[in-house]
Motif scaffolding. Sequence first.
Motif, short mmCIF file in Angstrom:
data_model
loop_
_atom_site.label_atom_id
_atom_site.label_comp_id
_atom_site.label_asym_id
_atom_site.label_seq_id
_atom_site.Cartn_x
_atom_site.Cartn_y
_atom_site.Cartn_z
N GLN A 437 -7.46 24.92 80.90
CA GLN A 437 -6.57 24.95 82.06
C GLN A 437 -5.32 24.13 81.84
O GLN A 437 -4.76 23.59 82.78
CB GLN A 437 -7.29 24.42 83.31
CG GLN A 437 -8.64 25.04 83.52
CD GLN A 437 -9.70 23.97 83.71
OE1 GLN A 437 -9.62 22.92 83.11
NE2 GLN A 437 -10.68 24.26 84.54
N ALA A 440 -2.11 25.15 83.95
CA ALA A 440 -2.15 24.80 85.37
C ALA A 440 -1.99 23.29 85.56
O ALA A 440 -1.23 22.84 86.43
CB ALA A 440 -3.48 25.27 85.98
N SER A 441 -2.67 22.53 84.73
CA SER A 441 -2.56 21.07 84.84
C SER A 441 -1.13 20.62 84.54
O SER A 441 -0.60 19.71 85.18
CB SER A 441 -3.53 20.39 83.88
OG SER A 441 -4.86 20.68 84.25
N ALA A 444 0.95 21.12 87.52
CA ALA A 444 0.62 20.13 88.54
C ALA A 444 1.26 18.77 88.20
O ALA A 444 1.74 18.06 89.08
CB ALA A 444 -0.90 20.00 88.67
N ARG A 493 -6.28 17.97 91.21
CA ARG A 493 -5.85 19.06 92.09
C ARG A 493 -5.79 20.39 91.34
O ARG A 493 -6.23 21.43 91.83
CB ARG A 493 -4.46 18.77 92.64
CG ARG A 493 -4.46 17.95 93.90
CD ARG A 493 -3.01 17.62 94.28
NE ARG A 493 -2.93 16.26 94.80
CZ ARG A 493 -3.30 15.93 96.04
NH1 ARG A 493 -3.75 16.84 96.87
NH2 ARG A 493 -3.20 14.68 96.44
N SER A 494 -5.23 20.35 90.14
CA SER A 494 -5.05 21.59 89.37
C SER A 494 -6.40 22.19 89.00
O SER A 494 -6.50 23.38 88.75
CB SER A 494 -4.24 21.32 88.11
OG SER A 494 -5.04 20.68 87.14
N GLN A 495 -7.41 21.35 88.94
CA GLN A 495 -8.74 21.87 88.59
C GLN A 495 -9.56 22.15 89.84
O GLN A 495 -10.76 22.38 89.75
CB GLN A 495 -9.46 20.85 87.69
CG GLN A 495 -8.69 20.61 86.39
CD GLN A 495 -9.49 19.81 85.38
OE1 GLN A 495 -10.51 19.22 85.72
NE2 GLN A 495 -9.03 19.81 84.14
N GLY A 496 -8.88 22.11 90.97
CA GLY A 496 -9.58 22.43 92.21
C GLY A 496 -10.50 21.32 92.67
O GLY A 496 -11.37 21.51 93.50
N ARG A 497 -10.30 20.13 92.08
CA ARG A 497 -11.15 19.02 92.52
C ARG A 497 -10.38 18.23 93.57
O ARG A 497 -9.17 18.37 93.74
CB ARG A 497 -11.47 18.11 91.36
CG ARG A 497 -12.09 18.89 90.21
CD ARG A 497 -12.81 17.96 89.29
NE ARG A 497 -12.98 18.57 87.98
CZ ARG A 497 -13.54 17.94 86.99
NH1 ARG A 497 -13.96 16.70 87.13
NH2 ARG A 497 -13.68 18.53 85.82
N ILE A 498 -11.08 17.38 94.23
CA ILE A 498 -10.44 16.56 95.24
C ILE A 498 -9.57 15.53 94.53
O ILE A 498 -9.94 14.97 93.51
CB ILE A 498 -11.50 15.84 96.10
CG1 ILE A 498 -12.33 16.90 96.83
CG2 ILE A 498 -10.85 14.90 97.10
CD1 ILE A 498 -13.74 16.47 97.11
#
Lengths: 503, 503
Positions: A437, A440-441, A444, A493-498
Amino acid sequence: MVKQLEGPILPFLRLDATVALPKFRQVQDQLRMAILKGHLRAGTRLPASRILAEELGLSRQTLVRVLDNLKAEGYLEARQGAGTFVSAALPRQPAKPLSRPTRHDVADRAPPRLSRIGDLSCRMSADIGQMEDRPFLPNRPALDRFPFAVWRKCWNAVTRGGKAVAMGYGDVAGELVLRQRIAEYLALHRRDPCDPDQIVITPGGHAAFTLSALALADPGDGIWFEDPGPVTTSNLFRTLGLRLCPADVDADGMDVEAAMARYPDAHLAFVMPSRHHPLGITLSLPRRLALLEWARASDAWIIEDDYDSEFRYDGAPLPSMRSIDSDDRVIYAGSFSKALYPGIRVGFLVLPPQLVGTFRTLSGLIHRSVPVETQLALAEFIGGGHFASHLRRMRGLYAERREAFMLAGRDALAGLARIDCSESGLNALAWLEGGRQDQASHRAVLDAGLQCYPLSDYTIATPQPAALILGYAGVPADRMRPLLFRLADAIARSQGRIGRSGG
Amino acid sequence: MVKQLEGPILPFLRLDATVALPKFRQVQDQLRMAILKGHLRAGTRLPASRILAEELGLSRQTLVRVLDNLKAEGYLEARQGAGTFVSAALPRQPAKPLSRPTRHDVADRAPPRLSRIGDLSCRMSADIGQMEDRPFLPNRPALDRFPFAVWRKCWNAVTRGGKAVAMGYGDVAGELVLRQRIAEYLALHRRDPCDPDQIVITPGGHAAFTLSALALADPGDGIWFEDPGPVTTSNLFRTLGLRLCPADVDADGMDVEAAMARYPDAHLAFVMPSRHHPLGITLSLPRRLALLEWARASDAWIIEDDYDSEFRYDGAPLPSMRSIDSDDRVIYAGSFSKALYPGIRVGFLVLPPQLVGTFRTLSGLIHRSVPVETQLALAEFIGGGHFASHLRRMRGLYAERREAFMLAGRDALAGLARIDCSESGLNALAWLEGGRQDQASHRAVLDAGLQCYPLSDYTIATPQPAALILGYAGVPADRMRPLLFRLADAIARSQGRIGRSGG
């Protein structure tokens, strides 16, 4: 056969009282255009100058000046006793549609006729260095610590009085005094003596690679290139028509044996033995010897990009490949972009003696060198010991920043990425947990006001695990922790984590 | 399988107490060399460090440092409890003859394997600008009149504080502010507005030609080139593999019709319409239009070298070809070598809009640009009006020197040569009476402590009448007469006539 202009001349002109251009210049420019467009045909007689002046609202004297200028340019001609004519030598018919295309209708046209190199470069990117200067920008030295006052003193010292020596064309291979200082530096700090005549100064590192590729390889010839590797450099070689031969990189650096098996007939190997970019790996000694032996046996050349050799934090830099090259196969390339600053645009090559003549000539033909005053200032800077002491200071500073980066990075990125600071250079890698990813990262991270490069941008052929390349050398140690937590937040965030906060 | 070194290690080393290198460095370098040369084979165990230290005359501590360094470099390895070994991973046999060839036995070897371009450049010369700076050196501006103090002020103003903007990589096409100033200058003084985005800054004029040739022509493609013409430029195109198509030059400049008949399929035309070098001729308007029409009809490109357009002594400079190019066929090339000074090494191109993207990328890949601080200083120099006023002053000065040269030259050279000062530029021609002896006269002029170029050095294909190219712009008016009599004396001697004196 003489054609008399029928009616007034003004309909062909569009004088505009509101523009800043003086009226006589408007008249002159538009008369020229009217002739070029065919509104006033070759051989046409102009009205008498008194009448024309009146019609155009110019004084007779000004009109004469306009006509004289257009005569000098070849648009008009005077015939003894007969008046002023549009030159008979001009084409009878305007060659082509009359209006100059605007600068913005390019897209409507057929693509322009280019060379193979031109075609290839349309598909390439040369975008490195265009990135915004934000924290963690890779390859960024600590610009604020560069002793610019000393640099300016050196420049001012060598340009005092504007000595003619600094103003002439200079030596095609670069000023001797700079080549001497570089040779001394290499002997002292890279344990690799050479003759200053073996050195050619180039306008930056890429110009040095261009020179080497043009001199040594024809279109279609193979070049080993580490995969992953700097894509602007591989783009350069591809644009010049070389056949890129991606060579895998493992913990010992370029996999020479695999490259020999896959591309035995390559003409060139481009390698970063001191510190591979971006992986930070040093080419092992057995690999170096194998690479040299391959070059000897197959009559190939090695371009040694001595990348980041100046910045090693665990002892002295390793000797260059050139220093153990007993068969004169290595073209050694250096630049001052990171040791000083990128904007200085000075690179150099150290050549095997049998290539010196060719490279000198080719360099003189294709680009000559850098501004003579920059060369003399740099010679003064090195000769005065400022280069060595700047490097010494930066090694200390970057070691400290690297330490701070590692410590804070381990806390901030725990569970998100594994920090990998090699023992040299200006950059680290953050290997992302859980898949590919990095694009995406990367986005971000940019959104968070920081910088980095995704490792996937360096992929030549073989996909890499996901990682971000982060430059720590430009970031003060005391800002490292909060910035790394901001980075971690963006990655999360980019990995969909909080998002996480801390620092 | 472990091989123990038999006997002492010292026989493999040649320590020298008389050299400046510290003993530990000598030991380290020579141990490395002994391993590379195969005297110490892979897998060999070294003696215990206590014994080795004693044998080599080093302290135990220093010896440990030497061994640690060689371990870091991969030459040695420690095996737990068993001691220090020459790395087992190294090749068993040294790859090749043991002694490093000296730098001077190049001549004995087979010629190195080069590319076609490399091969061609071996046969070329890039020697322009290497000439000694003596009176009448062609293309030499009045360097002593360059406002170097102002130039230094500009440089110091833009580098004050070492702003980060000047230190980064910068724009691949050159700094926007410099491109803006150049566009403004061209609009005002060359009556040829362009968008700053159409400009690409290059490291000197030759780099601009290289960029154009690589982007637009493949090896074998034809390029029209004025004959006579500057041989380093034709050498550049020939080296890049282009097919040189010599085009005759008459009183109207390049004979376009003849070139169309002989080389209709050429891809490029290189032309100096403002002032042909070295003949000093301006390309006539009908020829300009014919050249543009040929380029349009045959999908070819024109490289307009706007040579010496800044220095015209009978009114305003003629408009550029680019300014009447309604089909976007002209690549306009300029440089600051003569308007400012050659050592500055800044050139530029103004591109048709459809070529901008390609040239930007290719320039970024092959050489980037010039030092950012030089670009910013030049922008400041132009923006502050210093460029325009310097040119104005130089036009006056050169006109005066040209006048002095013509007057004294007619006296001094009467019967020997006919002086031909065109209405522009920095150089004159002296057409020699009685045959083709310009090489002999050239040598005689050098022997007399003066400079000139023989016209025959500019011959591409068609032999020219004998002439010497003389630069007058660098010679003060009051020195013109005695120097011209010295010149006349040298020419007379070279022609076997009695020397003359006077002045």
